[in-house]
Design a protein around this motif. Structure first.
Motif: not given
Ligand code: SF4
Length: 93
Positions: A48-53, A84, A86, A90
């Motif tokens: 993921p990138k930070d909380s982005l998935r 999970d 990214w 997105w």
């Protein structure tokens, strides 16, 4: 198949043949594919990138469930997208 082979010999040969198959070949579908060019273009990453998935992205196409690898509408021909993962495409809109 040798019809003179005993059942025990056949089972022994079959178990040895199974042991020779790499675990990845068993856990990964034979027709699993990735689209390396699109992955690179969109800077896809398996994490993921930070909380982005991917599992929260509208472009994600789950195959079995939200925890299994699946597809992506913007990366055609790729069914190994991690839930999970990214990429720069997105999307939640
Ligand atoms: Fe994942 Fe990118 Fe596809 Fe969204 S567009 S599912 S973030 S690979």
């Amino acid at each position: 198949m040798n019809y003179c082979m005993t059942r025990r010999a056949w089972l022994r040969n079959a178990s040895m043949a199974l042991a020779a198959i790499p675990a990845s070949a068993i856990t990964r579908p034979a027709d699993a594919a990735t689209n390396a060019a699109m992955r690179a273009q969109l800077a896809y990453q398996d994490g993921p990138k930070d909380s982005l998935r991917c599992s929260a992205c509208l472009e994600f196409v789950p195959v079995k469930d939200e925890h299994a690898r699946g597809g992506c509408k913007v990366i055609p021909g790729d069914d190994e997208i991690s839930p999970d993962g990214w990429c720069t495409a997105w999307n939640t809109l």
